[in-house]
Design an enzyme around this catalytic site. Structure first.
Site, PDB file in Angstrom:
ATOM      1  N   ASP A 126       0.861  -1.180   0.000  1.00 44.23           N
ATOM      2  CA  ASP A 126       0.000   0.000   0.000  1.00 44.23           C
ATOM      3  C   ASP A 126       0.903   1.238   0.000  1.00 44.23           C
ATOM      4  O   ASP A 126       2.116   1.148   0.164  1.00 44.23           O
ATOM      5  CB  ASP A 126      -0.982  -0.011   1.172  1.00 44.23           C
ATOM      6  CG  ASP A 126      -2.203   0.845   0.850  1.00 44.23           C
ATOM      7  OD1 ASP A 126      -2.151   1.621  -0.133  1.00 44.23           O
ATOM      8  OD2 ASP A 126      -3.218   0.761   1.560  1.00 44.23           O
TER       9      ASP A 126
HETATM   10  C1  BGC Z   1      -5.010   3.282  -0.016  1.00 49.77           C
HETATM   11  C2  BGC Z   1      -5.198   2.281  -1.112  1.00 49.77           C
HETATM   12  C3  BGC Z   1      -5.080   2.957  -2.448  1.00 49.77           C
HETATM   13  C4  BGC Z   1      -3.734   3.625  -2.526  1.00 49.77           C
HETATM   14  C5  BGC Z   1      -3.491   4.318  -3.853  1.00 49.77           C
HETATM   15  C6  BGC Z   1      -3.739   4.088  -0.193  1.00 49.77           C
HETATM   16  O1  BGC Z   1      -3.653   5.143   0.707  1.00 49.77           O
HETATM   17  O2  BGC Z   1      -4.998   2.618   1.227  1.00 49.77           O
HETATM   18  O3  BGC Z   1      -6.445   1.657  -0.975  1.00 49.77           O
HETATM   19  O4  BGC Z   1      -5.263   2.042  -3.472  1.00 49.77           O
HETATM   20  O5  BGC Z   1      -3.632   4.593  -1.503  1.00 49.77           O
HETATM   21  O6  BGC Z   1      -4.252   5.436  -3.994  1.00 49.77           O
END
Ligand code: BGC
Length: 740
Positions: free
Chosen positions: A279
């Site tokens: 993530d």
């Molecule tokens: C979120 C993800 C997301 C990623 C990209 C993160 O902060 O937890 O779910 O896909 O950002 O935007």
């Protein structure tokens, strides 16, 4: 039969041959790559245009791409921009194409209901179609990969990301996960209208302590396997291309550096062949968690645990070369990660044509395809939950003379889009149908629609009350649209107080005092606590955030062009003090049987043990009668099945759909079993007076669970089967026995 067998062999042969040739092609590229280029593939950066997390500013992205130091970009939208980045990638030594990833969570241009709302439809075909359309639009806009579906089970509505999943139940969650993966990925990856899906956040992110986003998770293996992992397993079984790990630590080990989750379960037991992306920044965040000292150790921990791609943290970029040189990370491990990533680039067809998804003409066509809006309207209507309808106040007649439409959410456009909307360059908000516009378009020429805002979503200002009351007094019926702001739920939007913000419930009180019937539209991204409204408003529609067709869908339901059929995929508490509250709880040694007796039993002395609205609850304009429950037998041997049938009749005056739910209870297990578990459901459509007999099959699988040793299997003994219209509204209960 022989023909079918032959065909099967041909298909298997072709698949093996294709895989072989892709594997060979992957290896031939890998052979040419330097260590630096390999590590480059394992990096994903945010484009400079928009951020969905804390950004790292580096002014040389383009030269890094040119040097083959980047595998993927996120938040890079549209054919023009993706084409320009891909052109730079084609200037690199090996011309390995970039992957463009994006959070396409509930639609791309056409916005669909937030995932939790769509889950209320229990309509797997409609959910698949919504993902299909999102994939069609996104891929036409240059996107190869969506960071969806989010399949985290969530039982705490304080957690802002509850809006992004399918609710509290592992069975329903798994069915919906499968539908979404199918929708996004289509028939085959590599079709020009398919995108790779990404199951996230692996794992147990939805169980953040206290509902606070990014918080720790402390969870037994039993709960993990029984409740939190099944939707992920379903995604693997559906052929999902990628996984994203999660921000949380679980039992003291951050998910990003968790070998048990990623190596043992995902890539080991489940044989997942795609790749895992971290993530946003989560590799570096392990330093904050405190299980690694610095970026070097963070990169070592993440890559060893099976995180193949680093989203935004730069720790792979900065430390992997050194780690390999120091022989802390074997080359085989790097090769495995890079192979997984390259394989997907081949499967998408990007090595054959890196600009395959950059067709501006197709982009224009798909982003303006009128069929998409029609589908969005249909699924939005299917997502609206009728919570209350005293004296059949709804549906309204289109000939109602004067309607007052009041509240802070009547006029806004973008609010309807929910948290994860995508602002596309060059596209304004005019295509969104406001609630006002939807109702206005629906009513007949002889009807008058009046408006007053009444108040803001937040704050104490009641200056608009008198005007709202005056407007209501002129009308035959009042529709009041209240709730949260769309960005009160979503990532990093946890709330400790989930009651209706501001003075909105007081506005309702003032309107009810006029004596006019008031229909409440409740807009939110989570289950709210709204006891005053629930107890006093004669009719309530829970409308969540319904997307770009919100206004039309709401009008369809208000005026009876669509009979509401949605049912809650998550328990609605009556008080924050009840959280976490879910239907498939254990009985305990001292179960409470009502709210009046607190004699040393498992109850609250100051609060009901019952939810405000239970899992599976939702009303219709029509009524359904359940009859003739029949079990083909009362004892079942292993590997045998029981057929269950039940007749459902539409006994009301509207055509409608019923979601018939089947729950099971294992009465005595080697470990404690829940009081009931959803194991099947069917959504059927019936005209007034029509009836239909539906069948369910009970097999070993439905009776199985993870025992204390985490072995999956069914234990002999007695089971209760319950068929109902919700987890509480059980219409039939019977027992049967599983014998050795
Ligand atoms: C979120 C993800 C997301 C990623 C990209 C993160 O902060 O937890 O779910 O896909 O950002 O935007």
């Amino acid at each position: 039969m022989r023909k079918i067998l032959c065909l099967w062999f041909v298909i298997v042969f072709i698949t093996i041959a294709q895989n072989k040739s892709i594997n060979q092609r992957v290896d031939s590229v890998l052979q040419l790559m330097t260590l630096e280029e390999k590590i480059g593939q394992m990096n994903q950066y945010n484009d400079d245009w928009k951020a969905t997390g804390p950004v790292t500013v580096d002014n040389d992205k383009a030269s890094q791409v040119r040097n083959g130091q980047l595998g993927s970009l996120l938040n890079c939208l549209g054919t023009e921009r993706t084409r320009s980045w891909q052109t730079i990638a084609m200037q690199s030594r090996l011309k390995i194409p970039l992957l463009f990833g994006q959070d396409v969570i509930h639609g791309y241009k056409t916005t669909f209901p937030i995932p939790l709302a769509e889950a209320c439809s229990w309509d797997l075909e409609a959910i698949e179609l919504s993902a299909r359309i999102a994939a069609t639009e996104a891929s036409a806009g240059g996107i190869h990969w969506t960071f969806a579906p989010m399949v985290d089970i969530a039982r705490d509505p304080r957690w802002g990301r509850v809006m992004e999943g399918a609710g509290e139940d592992p069975y329903l969650g798994s069915m919906i996960a499968t539908a979404r993966v199918r929708g996004f990925q289509g028939k085959t990856l590599g079709a020009v209208n398919s995108v790779m899906a990404c199951a996230k956040h692996f794992a147990a992110y939805g169980a953040a302590i206290g509902g606070r986003d990014y918080n720790s998770v402390d969870m037994s293996d039993r709960l993990l396997w029984e409740v939190y992992l099944p939707p992920f397993k379903a995604a693997v079984d559906a052929g999902i291309a990628t996984f994203m790990n999660s921000f949380n630590d679980i039992n003291g080990v951050p998910a990003t550096g968790n070998s048990y989750l990623q190596r043992d379960i995902l890539k080991g037991a489940w044989k997942f062949e795609g790749f895992v992306v971290s993530d946003w920044g989560s590799i570096g965040e392990m330093i904050n968690h405190g299980n690694v000292k610095n970026g070097y150790e963070a990169a070592l921990s993440a890559v060893t645990a099976g995180s193949d791609m680093d989203m935004e943290s730069r720790n792979y970029k900065n430390h992997l070369t050194q780690l390999v040189t120091a022989k802390k990370v074997p080359m085989t491990l790097i090769d495995d990660a890079v192979r997984r990533i390259l394989r997907k680039k081949f499967e998408l067809g990007l090595f054959d044509d890196p600009f395959k998804y950059c067709n501006a003409e197709r982009e224009q066509q798909e982003l303006n395809n009128p069929d998409h809006a029609n589908s969005a309207r249909e699924i939005a209507a299917k997502s609206i939950v009728l919570l209350k309808n005293d004296n059949h106040l709804l549906p309204l007649s289109k000939k109602t003379k004067t309607i007052a439409f009041i509240g802070p959410l009547v006029m806004p456009l973008k609010q309807n889009k929910g948290f994860w909307d995508i602002e596309l360059p060059g596209v304004d908000s005019n295509f969104i149908v406001s609630q006002w516009e939807g109702v206005k378009n629906k009513i007949g020429a002889g009807s008058t629609l009046l408006y007053a805002k009444g108040c803001e979503i937040e704050g104490n200002n009641k200056e608009g009350f008198p005007e709202a009351v005056k407007t209501a007094a002129k009308a035959d019926v009042v529709i009041l649209s209240i709730g949260e702001r769309r960005d009160m739920s979503g990532e990093a939007k946890s709330r400790s107080d989930i009651s209706i913000p501001g003075v909105q419930e007081e506005l309702l009180q003032a309107l009810l005092a006029t004596g006019k019937p008031v229909i409440v539209l409740m807009n939110a991204g989570r289950p709210l606590v709204f006891n005053y409204t629930a107890d006093n408003a004669p009719a309530i529609l829970y409308t969540w955030w319904l997307g770009s067709e919100a206004g039309n869908a709401i009008a369809d339901v208000l005026f009876g062009d669509y009979t509401p059929s949605a049912k809650l995929p998550i328990t609605f508490p009556r008080s924050i003090g009840q959280i976490p509250i879910y239907y498939s709880h254990f009985n305990t040694g001292r179960p409470a049987h009502n709210d009046n007796n607190h004699n040393y039993n498992s109850s609250y002395t100051d609060l009901s043990i019952y939810p405000k609205y239970e899992f599976g609850y939702g009303l219709s304009y029509t009524t359904f009668q359940y009859s003739n429950l029949h079990l083909s037998k009362k004892t079942m041997a292993r590997n045998d099945t029981i057929e269950v049938s039940v007749t459902i009749a539409n006994t009301g005056t509207y055509a409608g759909e019923e979601i018939v739910q089947l729950y099971l209870r294992d009465k005595v297990g080697s470990i404690v079993r829940p009081v009931k578990e959803l194991k099947d459901f069917k959504k059927i459509k019936l005209l007034p007076g029509e009836s239909n007999t539906i069948q369910f099959i009970i097999d070993d699988e439905k009776l199985s669970f993870y025992n204390q040793q985490l072995h999956w299997g069914a234990e002999p003994g007695d089971f209760d089967i319950m068929i109902g219209a919700s987890s509480e509204d059980i219409r039939f209960q019977e027992s049967f026995e599983l014998i050795q």
